[in-house]
Design a protein around this motif. Structure first.
Motif, mmCIF file in Angstrom:
data_model
loop_
_atom_site.group_PDB
_atom_site.id
_atom_site.type_symbol
_atom_site.label_atom_id
_atom_site.label_comp_id
_atom_site.label_asym_id
_atom_site.label_seq_id
_atom_site.Cartn_x
_atom_site.Cartn_y
_atom_site.Cartn_z
ATOM 1 N N ALA A 5 3.230 8.238 10.979
ATOM 2 C CA ALA A 5 4.045 6.906 11.078
ATOM 3 C C ALA A 5 3.004 6.074 10.199
ATOM 4 O O ALA A 5 3.466 5.282 9.416
ATOM 5 C CB ALA A 5 3.867 6.565 12.622
ATOM 6 N N ALA A 6 1.780 6.136 10.340
ATOM 7 C CA ALA A 6 0.666 5.407 9.605
ATOM 8 C C ALA A 6 0.818 5.565 8.053
ATOM 9 O O ALA A 6 0.791 4.615 7.342
ATOM 10 C CB ALA A 6 -0.586 5.563 10.225
ATOM 11 N N LEU A 7 1.062 6.986 7.926
ATOM 12 C CA LEU A 7 1.279 7.269 6.400
ATOM 13 C C LEU A 7 2.391 6.514 5.781
ATOM 14 O O LEU A 7 2.423 6.268 4.713
ATOM 15 C CB LEU A 7 1.470 8.777 6.409
ATOM 16 N N ARG A 8 3.701 6.498 6.704
ATOM 17 C CA ARG A 8 4.811 5.756 6.176
ATOM 18 C C ARG A 8 4.492 4.470 5.664
ATOM 19 O O ARG A 8 4.955 3.838 5.000
ATOM 20 C CB ARG A 8 5.728 5.991 7.335
ATOM 21 N N ARG A 9 3.845 3.742 6.769
ATOM 22 C CA ARG A 9 3.547 2.216 6.393
ATOM 23 C C ARG A 9 2.719 2.100 5.481
ATOM 24 O O ARG A 9 2.889 1.242 4.399
ATOM 25 C CB ARG A 9 2.664 1.919 7.789
ATOM 26 N N LYS A 10 1.568 3.130 5.147
ATOM 27 C CA LYS A 10 1.000 2.868 3.974
ATOM 28 C C LYS A 10 1.326 3.122 2.662
ATOM 29 O O LYS A 10 1.134 2.682 1.656
ATOM 30 C CB LYS A 10 -0.604 3.984 4.093
ATOM 31 N N LYS A 46 -18.434 5.596 3.831
ATOM 32 C CA LYS A 46 -17.411 5.251 3.904
ATOM 33 C C LYS A 46 -16.915 3.794 3.495
ATOM 34 O O LYS A 46 -16.038 3.424 2.607
ATOM 35 C CB LYS A 46 -16.792 5.361 5.229
ATOM 36 N N LYS A 47 -17.872 3.074 4.007
ATOM 37 C CA LYS A 47 -17.695 1.625 3.503
ATOM 38 C C LYS A 47 -17.797 1.415 2.117
ATOM 39 O O LYS A 47 -16.721 0.360 1.472
ATOM 40 C CB LYS A 47 -18.593 0.523 4.353
ATOM 41 N N LYS A 48 -18.595 2.063 1.391
ATOM 42 C CA LYS A 48 -18.893 1.922 0.007
ATOM 43 C C LYS A 48 -17.494 2.475 -0.895
ATOM 44 O O LYS A 48 -16.688 1.824 -1.509
ATOM 45 C CB LYS A 48 -19.870 2.770 -0.583
ATOM 46 N N ILE A 49 -16.935 3.591 -0.250
ATOM 47 C CA ILE A 49 -15.587 3.989 -0.912
ATOM 48 C C ILE A 49 -14.588 3.242 -0.777
ATOM 49 O O ILE A 49 -13.613 2.812 -1.592
ATOM 50 C CB ILE A 49 -15.266 5.362 -0.345
ATOM 51 N N VAL A 61 -7.450 9.502 -5.044
ATOM 52 C CA VAL A 61 -8.068 9.280 -3.816
ATOM 53 C C VAL A 61 -7.735 10.522 -3.012
ATOM 54 O O VAL A 61 -6.726 10.731 -2.647
ATOM 55 C CB VAL A 61 -8.054 8.041 -2.978
ATOM 56 N N ILE A 62 -8.659 11.499 -2.842
ATOM 57 C CA ILE A 62 -8.351 12.546 -1.927
ATOM 58 C C ILE A 62 -9.074 12.566 -0.551
ATOM 59 O O ILE A 62 -10.017 12.063 -0.671
ATOM 60 C CB ILE A 62 -8.865 13.863 -2.742
ATOM 61 N N LEU A 97 -7.730 8.735 5.191
ATOM 62 C CA LEU A 97 -7.036 7.773 4.405
ATOM 63 C C LEU A 97 -6.231 6.652 5.033
ATOM 64 O O LEU A 97 -6.078 5.706 4.353
ATOM 65 C CB LEU A 97 -6.351 8.526 3.238
ATOM 66 N N LEU A 98 -6.020 6.951 6.111
ATOM 67 C CA LEU A 98 -4.772 6.014 6.969
ATOM 68 C C LEU A 98 -5.529 5.242 7.448
ATOM 69 O O LEU A 98 -4.571 4.427 8.245
ATOM 70 C CB LEU A 98 -4.286 7.195 7.899
ATOM 71 N N SER A 99 -6.971 5.194 7.829
ATOM 72 C CA SER A 99 -7.394 4.152 8.611
ATOM 73 C C SER A 99 -7.490 2.778 8.233
ATOM 74 O O SER A 99 -7.137 2.642 6.958
ATOM 75 C CB SER A 99 -9.120 4.664 9.146
ATOM 76 N N GLU A 100 -7.556 1.981 9.256
ATOM 77 C CA GLU A 100 -7.444 0.460 9.303
ATOM 78 C C GLU A 100 -8.091 -0.202 8.009
ATOM 79 O O GLU A 100 -7.526 -0.822 7.218
ATOM 80 C CB GLU A 100 -8.521 -0.271 10.381
ATOM 81 N N GLY A 101 -9.379 0.260 7.591
ATOM 82 C CA GLY A 101 -10.049 -0.446 6.352
ATOM 83 C C GLY A 101 -9.722 -0.001 4.897
ATOM 84 O O GLY A 101 -9.890 -0.588 4.078
ATOM 85 N N VAL A 102 -8.891 0.991 4.880
ATOM 86 C CA VAL A 102 -8.331 1.555 3.761
ATOM 87 C C VAL A 102 -7.415 0.735 3.052
ATOM 88 O O VAL A 102 -6.416 0.792 3.379
ATOM 89 C CB VAL A 102 -8.072 3.111 3.982
ATOM 90 N N GLU A 103 -7.673 -0.030 1.922
ATOM 91 C CA GLU A 103 -6.680 -0.589 1.223
ATOM 92 C C GLU A 103 -6.650 -0.364 -0.151
ATOM 93 O O GLU A 103 -7.500 -0.307 -0.825
ATOM 94 C CB GLU A 103 -6.957 -2.197 1.213
#
Ligand code: ADP
Ligand code: MG
Length: 713
Positions: A404-409, A355-358, A371-372, A377-383
């Motif tokens: 809601a997270a999806l909306r923010r992202k 995960k970290k690598k991706i 990115v599938i 995909l919504l978690s914290e570290g995903v930028e």
């Protein structure tokens, strides 16, 4: 101090803390809430029959419906104790056409209510017993000069300690408190144009109708209101969304198209051009792509993703389950790689290191363009580096927080939602009013038709034989049951026994098959087959395991509730058996059927039902006739009205506090259409609701949008 709509109910006479607690259970805390506690049925007591008519009806039918009789008491009531703790009060009453014997059980005080010569209106069931007409425990109302009785009596939902008479008087008090407070949020011009009554008239007549006609016009108004208000909110949300800026995505998609092993269908071409049009406009796209299972949504999504990638923007494609995400990745990544574009899969089951690598790669200069994944995909570290497009498959299956997270992202990016639930055109405007809708209403060529039959219990043995035959030929069977465990029937309050509803009567239906116990039963009847089961209360890992075993062929028959993955294809599944098929809505049946017929082998859908209910039979008949999802949905709407669509909140988006209770009952689709049209007109002409006559609507819309969680996705 006068009681207002905002006053707590405890300020009403006779409401102490116990009754207030019961009212709270019904959602009533303030006096104003009483106005929205709508009757669940009505008794047409003003329709007074004669004893002769009722006698005739009793001779024709075993249990005729409850009726109203206006009778004069002709004998003093006699109280008799029949058994210990059991008493009966009995007397005779008559009209000019005959006599009825009336009795009350365990209500000794009734002896003092009735006296010879007094006139009462009785409401209840009349029965013929030993040649005499009898009425047990009827509701009685004294007929007195100068105080007319209600022609139509509301029946309210109750909780402990509450009785109908009390509810009626509470609601009367609320109505009189409301007298000056009710403000109509439908602009007067719309009311006039559509021939609708005012809100205060509607509320009064929903509770205490003067006649069936006024009840009807009240209900029409409320139904229109619900659709109109939601549509106004949707329309307003849509305009607001379009006002922002978004990346301009413009690319020739033919390089990807050349890699497809097929020509796009006409519908796919149309949808692709709608999507590309949106993405090149400079305003953010908010579009939903609706298409039956198998209609080729993935190809359309792939072209949109490619357009973004080719324009230098990343695309995130999110699926509700890992299985689906992997399926998308398996289909799309080879083509993206072939075109020299990076593609990664990000889901929960990867190791932390992977995960970290991706995650690190996502924001690097040579970041993968597609990115599938799942909600991982919504978690914290995903930028993301340059996110231009977010595609969500089966969005309704994500939780509230995830959305809601999806909306923010996805803020500032184009949005495409994909749904396999075909819905009628009129309703898509209400349910997806804040989105533009693309309809994939044409199947790729060569798709087989799933033969559909309705059978009853007498076919059980042959059906089992058929399941076995499928297994012997290497095919698999789904069996779908309506619930996990048998539900006990609800006990009825004695007072409620005589309700008549103007709504369709509750369908009397055969008992339900329950998935778990049914799987056990099947294992006994088909000992040579491997039977598995899956239901909504299982843990995700258990569900995945059951599904995987079925996909791998370790399970021949999968018994399930309706939770089985909508999008996952098991090409070897050739038989879908739906138990108690009458319990399912047409669109739901259609979706279930979509799980077979995905391979080359001939496929079947068997609807098992013992129902004799005519409307259920008509629905099942539509299934046997129609294979096209949009057509099935239109028929569903025509046969049952929009209720089923509105009540499937989980499947469709919920509009915050919006209640579609009246709209759900209307079978006149023209009313729904009219409400949508009017809302669109008002919103387009006055998007901020600034005109004098739109102010009240504006306030309601803003409140609804605040409470709604989904309108900005
Ligand atoms: P869904 O709409 O359920 O997501 P898919 O996109 O998975 O459907 O497509 C179902 C199948 O149809 C896939 O195997 C896909 O390759 C195939 N397909 C899609 N479009 C076409 C087409 N225009 N002609 C032939 N086959 C197609
Ligand atoms: Mg799909």
């Amino acid at each position: 101090m006068a009681v207002t709509l905002a006053s707590p109910v405890t300020e009403l006479r006779g409401i102490g803390s116990a009754k207030a607690a019961s009212l709270a259970k019904l959602g009533v805390k303030a006096v104003g809430d009483l106005l929205r506690l709508y009757p669940r049925a009505y008794q047409n007591r003003g329709d007074v029959h004669t004893v002769a008519e009722v006698g005739e009806a009793c001779r024709r039918s075993q249990s005729p419906p409850p009726v109203s009789l206006e009778l004069t008491v002709s004998s003093e009531p006699k109280l008799a104790v029949i058994r210990r703790g059991m008493s009966i009060t009995r007397f005779k009453a008559f009209d000019e056409t005959g006599v009825v014997e009336i009795s009350y059980f365990n209500q000794p005080f009734m002896k003092n209510v009735f006296h010879t010569g007094a006139v009462f209106r009785f409401w209840g069931r009349v029965e013929l017993r030993g040649g005499r007409l009898t009425m047990a425990n009827p509701v009685q109302e004294a007929v007195t000069e100068g105080t007319p009785l209600l022609p139509i009596v509301p029946v309210y939902p109750l909780a402990s300690g509450l009785r109908q008479k009390l509810m009626q008087s509470l609601i009367r008090e609320a109505l009189s408190a409301a007298n000056t407070e009710i403000c109509d949020h439908i602009p007067p011009s719309v009311l006039r144009r559509c021939g609708l009554c005012s809100l205060s008239y509607a509320i009064k007549n929903i509770h205490f109708p003067d006649s069936i006609q006024s009840l009807d016009s009240a209900r029409r108004r409320m139904a229109f209101d619900e659709v109109f208000t939601v549509s106004s909110a949707m329309c307003s949300a849509k305009l607001a969304k379009k006002s922002g800026g978004a990346p301009i995505i413009k690319a020739d998609v033919s390089p990807l198209m050349k890699l497809f092993r097929f020509e796009l269908t006409g519908a796919q071409k149309r949808c692709v051009s709608e999507i590309l049009g949106d993405m090149s406009s400079g305003a953010p796209m908010s579009r939903i792509l609706c298409g039956d299972v198998g209609s080729g949504k993935t190809a359309v999504a792939a072209l949109a993703a490619y357009a973004a990638a080719a324009s230098g923007y990343q695309c995130a494609l999110m699926a509700p389950t890992e299985i689906l995400a992997k399926q998308h990745y398996a289909q799309l990544s080879p083509m993206f790689f072939a075109l020299g574009l990076g593609c990664v899969l990000l889901c929960g089951s990867l190791t932390a290191a992977e995960k970290k690598k991706i995650q690190a790669s996502l924001s690097s200069p040579d970041a993968p363009m597609l990115v599938i994944g799942t909600h991982a995909l919504l978690s914290e570290g995903v930028e993301f580096r340059r996110l231009g497009l977010v595609i969500t498959d089966e969005q309704h299956r994500f939780g509230v927080n995830q959305r809601a997270a999806l909306r923010r992202k996805s803020q500032g990016a184009h949005n495409l939602v994909m749904s396999a639930t075909p819905i009628p055109r009129t309703l898509s405007l209400v349910i997806y009013g804040d989105l533009d809708v693309s309809r994939l209403d044409e199947m790729p060529p060569g798709r087989q038709k799933v033969s559909t039959f309705k059978v009853d219990e007498s076919y059980r043995r042959r059906l089992l034989g058929f399941v076995r035959k499928q297994a012997q030929e290497g095919h698999r069977t789904y069996v779908v049951c309506p619930s996990i465990e048998e539900k006990p029937k609800q006990a009825e309050d004695a007072e409620e026994l005589y309700d008549i509803s103007f709504l369709a009567p509750e369908e009397e239906e055969p008992p339900m098959k329950a998935a778990v116990s049914y799987a056990k039963e099947l294992s006994e009847k088909l000992p040579d087959l491997k039977i598995g089961f899956i239901h909504g209360k299982m843990k995700t890992a258990e569900k995945d395991a059951a599904m995987a075993s079925f996909a791998a062929g370790d399970t021949d028959v999968l018994v399930s509730t309706t939770v089985i993955e909508v999008g996952v294809g098991v090409p070897e599944a050739t038989l879908m058996v739906v138990e108690n098929a009458e319990r399912f809505g047409l669109s739901q049946l259609h979706q279930l059927r979509g799980r077979v017929g995905r391979g080359k082998a001939k496929s079947w859908c068997i609807l098992v039902s013992d129902t004799e209910n005519e409307s259920s039979l008509r629905r099942l008949d539509v299934m046997c006739r129609e294979n096209d999802g949009f057509k099935v949905a239109e028929e569903d709407l025509r046969l049952r009205g929009p209720g089923d669509f509105f009540s499937r909140g989980g499947e469709f988006r919920q509009h915050g506090s919006a209640d579609m209770r009246f709209a759900a009952e209307v079978t006149d689709t023209r009313l729904t259409e009219q409400a949508v049209e009017c809302a669109t007109e008002v919103c387009t002409a006055d998007p901020r609701f600034e005109k004098e006559e739109d102010l009240a609507l504006g306030a309601v819309v803003r409140k609804m949008l605040e409470e709604s969680e989904d309108t900005v996705s």
